[in-house]
Design a protein around this motif. Sequence first.
Motif, mmCIF file in Angstrom:
data_model
loop_
_atom_site.group_PDB
_atom_site.id
_atom_site.type_symbol
_atom_site.label_atom_id
_atom_site.label_comp_id
_atom_site.label_asym_id
_atom_site.label_seq_id
_atom_site.Cartn_x
_atom_site.Cartn_y
_atom_site.Cartn_z
ATOM 1 N N ALA A 31 0.826 -1.211 0.000
ATOM 2 C CA ALA A 31 0.000 0.000 0.000
ATOM 3 C C ALA A 31 0.856 1.256 0.000
ATOM 4 C CB ALA A 31 -0.932 -0.011 1.219
ATOM 5 N N VAL A 32 1.876 1.278 0.897
ATOM 6 C CA VAL A 32 2.757 2.446 0.959
ATOM 7 C C VAL A 32 3.552 2.574 -0.321
ATOM 8 C CG1 VAL A 32 4.694 3.475 2.187
ATOM 9 C CG2 VAL A 32 2.852 2.363 3.470
ATOM 10 N N SER A 33 4.036 1.456 -0.809
ATOM 11 C CA SER A 33 4.802 1.490 -2.056
ATOM 12 C C SER A 33 3.955 2.021 -3.195
ATOM 13 C CB SER A 33 5.309 0.082 -2.379
ATOM 14 O OG SER A 33 5.995 0.075 -3.615
ATOM 15 N N HIS A 34 2.687 1.647 -3.204
ATOM 16 C CA HIS A 34 1.798 2.143 -4.256
ATOM 17 C C HIS A 34 1.609 3.648 -4.151
ATOM 18 C CE1 HIS A 34 -1.565 2.394 -7.010
ATOM 19 N NE2 HIS A 34 -2.277 2.990 -6.051
ATOM 20 N N LEU A 35 1.408 4.130 -2.918
ATOM 21 C CA LEU A 35 1.231 5.574 -2.740
ATOM 22 C C LEU A 35 2.509 6.349 -3.057
ATOM 23 C CD1 LEU A 35 -0.840 5.687 0.585
ATOM 24 C CD2 LEU A 35 -1.663 6.072 -1.737
ATOM 25 N N MET A 36 3.651 5.739 -2.765
ATOM 26 C CA MET A 36 4.930 6.415 -2.961
ATOM 27 C C MET A 36 5.412 6.343 -4.407
ATOM 28 S SD MET A 36 6.443 7.965 -0.458
ATOM 29 C CE MET A 36 6.398 8.167 1.325
ATOM 30 N N ARG A 37 4.882 5.419 -5.170
ATOM 31 C CA ARG A 37 5.442 5.175 -6.504
ATOM 32 C C ARG A 37 5.384 6.441 -7.370
ATOM 33 N NH1 ARG A 37 2.571 1.081 -7.681
ATOM 34 N NH2 ARG A 37 4.038 -0.391 -6.715
ATOM 35 N N GLY A 38 4.236 7.086 -7.380
ATOM 36 C CA GLY A 38 4.098 8.290 -8.189
ATOM 37 C C GLY A 38 4.962 9.433 -7.657
ATOM 38 N N LEU A 39 5.034 9.548 -6.321
ATOM 39 C CA LEU A 39 5.853 10.600 -5.730
ATOM 40 C C LEU A 39 7.323 10.417 -6.077
ATOM 41 C CD1 LEU A 39 4.247 10.876 -2.172
ATOM 42 C CD2 LEU A 39 4.026 12.493 -4.051
ATOM 43 N N ARG A 40 7.794 9.189 -5.954
ATOM 44 C CA ARG A 40 9.204 8.942 -6.250
ATOM 45 C C ARG A 40 9.520 9.219 -7.720
ATOM 46 N NH1 ARG A 40 12.108 6.400 -2.385
ATOM 47 N NH2 ARG A 40 10.976 5.551 -0.583
ATOM 48 N N ALA A 41 8.568 8.957 -8.568
ATOM 49 C CA ALA A 41 8.806 9.231 -9.986
ATOM 50 C C ALA A 41 8.889 10.731 -10.242
ATOM 51 C CB ALA A 41 7.699 8.605 -10.830
ATOM 52 N N ARG A 42 7.999 11.504 -9.592
ATOM 53 C CA ARG A 42 7.994 12.950 -9.819
ATOM 54 C C ARG A 42 9.210 13.641 -9.232
ATOM 55 N NH1 ARG A 42 2.458 12.202 -9.309
ATOM 56 N NH2 ARG A 42 2.393 12.598 -7.075
ATOM 57 N N TYR A 43 9.783 13.084 -8.180
ATOM 58 C CA TYR A 43 10.903 13.747 -7.505
ATOM 59 C C TYR A 43 12.170 12.902 -7.579
ATOM 60 C CZ TYR A 43 7.160 16.686 -5.791
ATOM 61 O OH TYR A 43 6.092 17.538 -5.727
ATOM 62 N N ALA A 44 12.281 12.114 -8.630
ATOM 63 C CA ALA A 44 13.450 11.248 -8.778
ATOM 64 C C ALA A 44 14.740 12.037 -8.915
ATOM 65 C CB ALA A 44 13.262 10.332 -9.995
ATOM 66 N N ASP A 45 14.650 13.309 -9.338
ATOM 67 C CA ASP A 45 15.849 14.124 -9.530
ATOM 68 C C ASP A 45 16.282 14.848 -8.265
ATOM 69 O OD1 ASP A 45 13.444 15.567 -9.694
ATOM 70 O OD2 ASP A 45 14.445 17.255 -10.690
ATOM 71 N N LEU A 46 15.549 14.668 -7.168
ATOM 72 C CA LEU A 46 15.848 15.390 -5.937
ATOM 73 C C LEU A 46 16.160 14.387 -4.835
ATOM 74 C CD1 LEU A 46 13.010 18.070 -6.136
ATOM 75 C CD2 LEU A 46 15.422 18.364 -6.739
ATOM 76 N N ALA A 47 17.433 14.147 -4.622
ATOM 77 C CA ALA A 47 17.854 13.151 -3.634
ATOM 78 C C ALA A 47 17.360 13.462 -2.225
ATOM 79 C CB ALA A 47 19.380 13.014 -3.653
ATOM 80 N N PRO A 48 17.388 14.733 -1.755
ATOM 81 C CA PRO A 48 16.879 14.993 -0.403
ATOM 82 C C PRO A 48 15.406 14.641 -0.246
ATOM 83 C CG PRO A 48 18.203 16.837 -1.187
ATOM 84 C CD PRO A 48 17.985 15.937 -2.352
ATOM 85 N N VAL A 49 14.617 14.819 -1.296
ATOM 86 C CA VAL A 49 13.200 14.477 -1.218
ATOM 87 C C VAL A 49 13.031 12.964 -1.156
ATOM 88 C CG1 VAL A 49 10.971 14.655 -2.369
ATOM 89 C CG2 VAL A 49 12.558 16.583 -2.428
ATOM 90 N N LEU A 50 13.817 12.234 -1.939
ATOM 91 C CA LEU A 50 13.750 10.772 -1.888
ATOM 92 C C LEU A 50 14.157 10.267 -0.516
ATOM 93 C CD1 LEU A 50 15.238 9.835 -5.396
ATOM 94 C CD2 LEU A 50 12.823 10.001 -4.709
ATOM 95 N N ALA A 51 15.149 10.904 0.102
ATOM 96 C CA ALA A 51 15.537 10.511 1.462
ATOM 97 C C ALA A 51 14.395 10.748 2.440
ATOM 98 C CB ALA A 51 16.779 11.291 1.893
ATOM 99 N N PHE A 52 13.649 11.850 2.235
ATOM 100 C CA PHE A 52 12.480 12.141 3.064
ATOM 101 C C PHE A 52 11.416 11.067 2.874
ATOM 102 C CE2 PHE A 52 8.427 14.741 3.379
ATOM 103 C CZ PHE A 52 8.401 14.727 4.772
ATOM 104 N N PHE A 53 11.210 10.646 1.640
ATOM 105 C CA PHE A 53 10.253 9.566 1.373
ATOM 106 C C PHE A 53 10.695 8.278 2.046
ATOM 107 C CE2 PHE A 53 8.996 11.665 -2.928
ATOM 108 C CZ PHE A 53 8.223 12.580 -2.236
#
Length: 805
Positions: free
Chosen positions: A245-267
């Motif tokens: 469930a979490v992976s599903h919710l995060m999948r789109g977010l990670r794709a949109r912010y794949a270029d921002l390492a600090p945001v991915l670390a936050f995720f």
Amino acid sequence: MADLSSLPVGRLRTGCEPDDFAFDTTAELLDLPGGLGQARAEEALRFGLAMRQPGYHVFVLGEPGTGRHAGVFRLVRALAAQGEIPPDLCYLHNFDEPLRPRLLRLPAGRGAALRADMQTFIRDLGPAIESALESETHGARVDALQEGHKAREEDALRELGQACASEGISLLRTPEGFVFAPKRGDDTMSPEDFETLPPPERELIEGKVGAWSDRLTALLEQFPGWRTELHEAVKRAERDALGPAVSHLMRGLRARYADLAPVLAFFDAITRELLESGGEWGAPAEDEEDTDEDPGKRFHRYQVKVLVDNSATRGAPVVGEDNPTFGNLIGRIEHIAQMGTLVTHFNLIRTGALHRANGGYLVVDVERLLTQPFAWEGLKRALRAREIRIEPPAEAQGWTSIATLEPEPVPCDLKVVLIGDREMFYLLTEDDPDFPELFKVAADFDDDLPRSGENVGYYVRLLATLARGAGLLPFDRTGVARLVEHGARLAEDAGRLSLRTRLLTDLMREADYHARQEEASVVMRDHVDRATAARVRRYARYSEKVLESMVDGTTLISSVGERCGQINGLVIVEIAGEQFGHPVRITATVRLGEGDVVDIEREIELGGAIHSKGVLILSAFLASRYARHTPLSLSASLVFEQSYAPVEGDSASLAEVCALLSALAQVPIRQSLAVTGSVNQFGEAQVVGGVNEKIEGFFDLCAVRGLTGTQGVVIPAASVRHLMLRPDVVEAARCGRFHVHAVETVDEAMAVLTGLPAGKPDAKGVIPKGTINQRVAAALAAMTAAQHAYSEGRDSRRHRRQSEH
């Protein structure tokens, strides 16, 4: 000697002819693209703003109303338009140290997008967790784990019961817990039967019960470990259920912010916390109360606090802070009351002007800044450290123990422009050692500019720009000509034009009002004149009271006749930014003495330092001219009659020395004349300020009493270039009813005031008889002789008394 006749009318006011302009109204003129007459200040401002080294912030100094703010914002915005858009500034929850929120810098616009995405994520997160944890698969798995755990405990207890039964011991479960009892056949032995057993048999049974009790205790001690294993197994089951469930919710977010390492670390941090404790946010059990807690509050740690959103910024930001309190500059952390305690979290961090201007320019009025507690020190601390650290000032001073946040500091990269007057700049430079280290560039705005033909053309375009900016009617050539003349009067110099645009704009607005009252389509000279007269009238109560007191005789001022040792001086009064002049009677008395000139104003502490300096200078002039080889055997007193307020300035020293010479020579001074000007030790008349208002003040008195053609004023020749007298004064002079005399020396002033020649020594040092200087020298010689005779008589009497004894 200069011509002592009155000045030509053309020198009393330097007019501006409407026919010199090639336009009909200001509507035909183009706006002035930049500042006027501020090339030096703008050059310094551009240098300071372009200099990237630390400490090169700018202090803009000059008189209020000279267009400092407009000029600064015009130049700053022009530079900012070419600058880079700074990143968005955000704060995130720190999962490792909750009291130290983490700073997140994102490309402009991405911060707001991330905030919106996380709000959507939080909105969907609660239902997703509930759905995952309430699924049949997960429920069956948890039930199986719990059943397995229960069966494990039951099996262990059953095995223990079967083992002890083989030795004739029964394991019983009671409300108080587990107990062991001996058996007889298939039945449990009662306590009474157990007591009837022989002692050896009882001891044997008791030994067996003790041994099995130890084994039961050992078994029961394993149960908490088994329950921990169950809990961990349930947690693994929850993680396994929540993971998709979490992976599903995060999948789109990670794709949109794949270029921002600090945001991915936050995720990643959010995912870890959800998998570890997500079950706590599931639906309440049947025996628990549903609190209906808002998911936004339950998951507030996952929100993004956007401190600065630059999504709409074009170029570098330009921020003008009108209320530069400490919190408004540095930012602040708000608290809310919960259960009687003040609490806070990273979403209660509030931005400051330094954050909004970061990467660009901050403009602050220095006087407003210095009146706010802690604000000046907070600004300096941020500029020195080159970082913006949000902390309450009380905590920074160690005055409070309230627990609060310590947000990660924001790197400070901006230019600060302070705007203030010259006095404040010099004061800070001298008294604050940090100031010259941080504000190395001074942009000094001029108050006026030369009145050349070219500059008048630019000035007219400036007036047109001001009129359009204020939404006023166009001004015709006559109105513009009068405004140019008014600009010269504001500059207190016929050869210069004032750059105090605030005062010019105010006059233009008021002239526009009079034009609209007449339903005129353009503003003309008459409207400007009416606006000028109306403004004077609004502030004229005090000046009218002073004039009234002179007319009714309450204040003694003579404008006819002659008097020895009495002269009309001219003073200027400023009230609420408006100036007016009026005459004041100055008298001088002389007597035998030892060369002292007593300034009564100074003796009673009503005379300022500059006024006292002027009196000392005229004393030195008298001594150097008339007592070079003999002592000055006089005492003199000077006073401003009927003056009950402090007197400052040296502009009355010319009148004072003339009154003193008149008293010495016993030559009367014409009371129809008034005098202004300072004097140096060589008897030269020096320039003074406010000459127009002073002349007009005496003219108004003479006009009320009736102009006779003999009245006028005496001014220093150096002040002639400052003359921009009112049209009615100029007209009276044109008709010969009022006169303005310009003098270069005390001798020339005395000649105008008395009608007698001053008298100049010949090659042998002889002064012509009947002249003023000859009479002064004779009076001083007589005083010296009298002093000498008095001293000889006193010595003779003393010698006689000594001989008698």
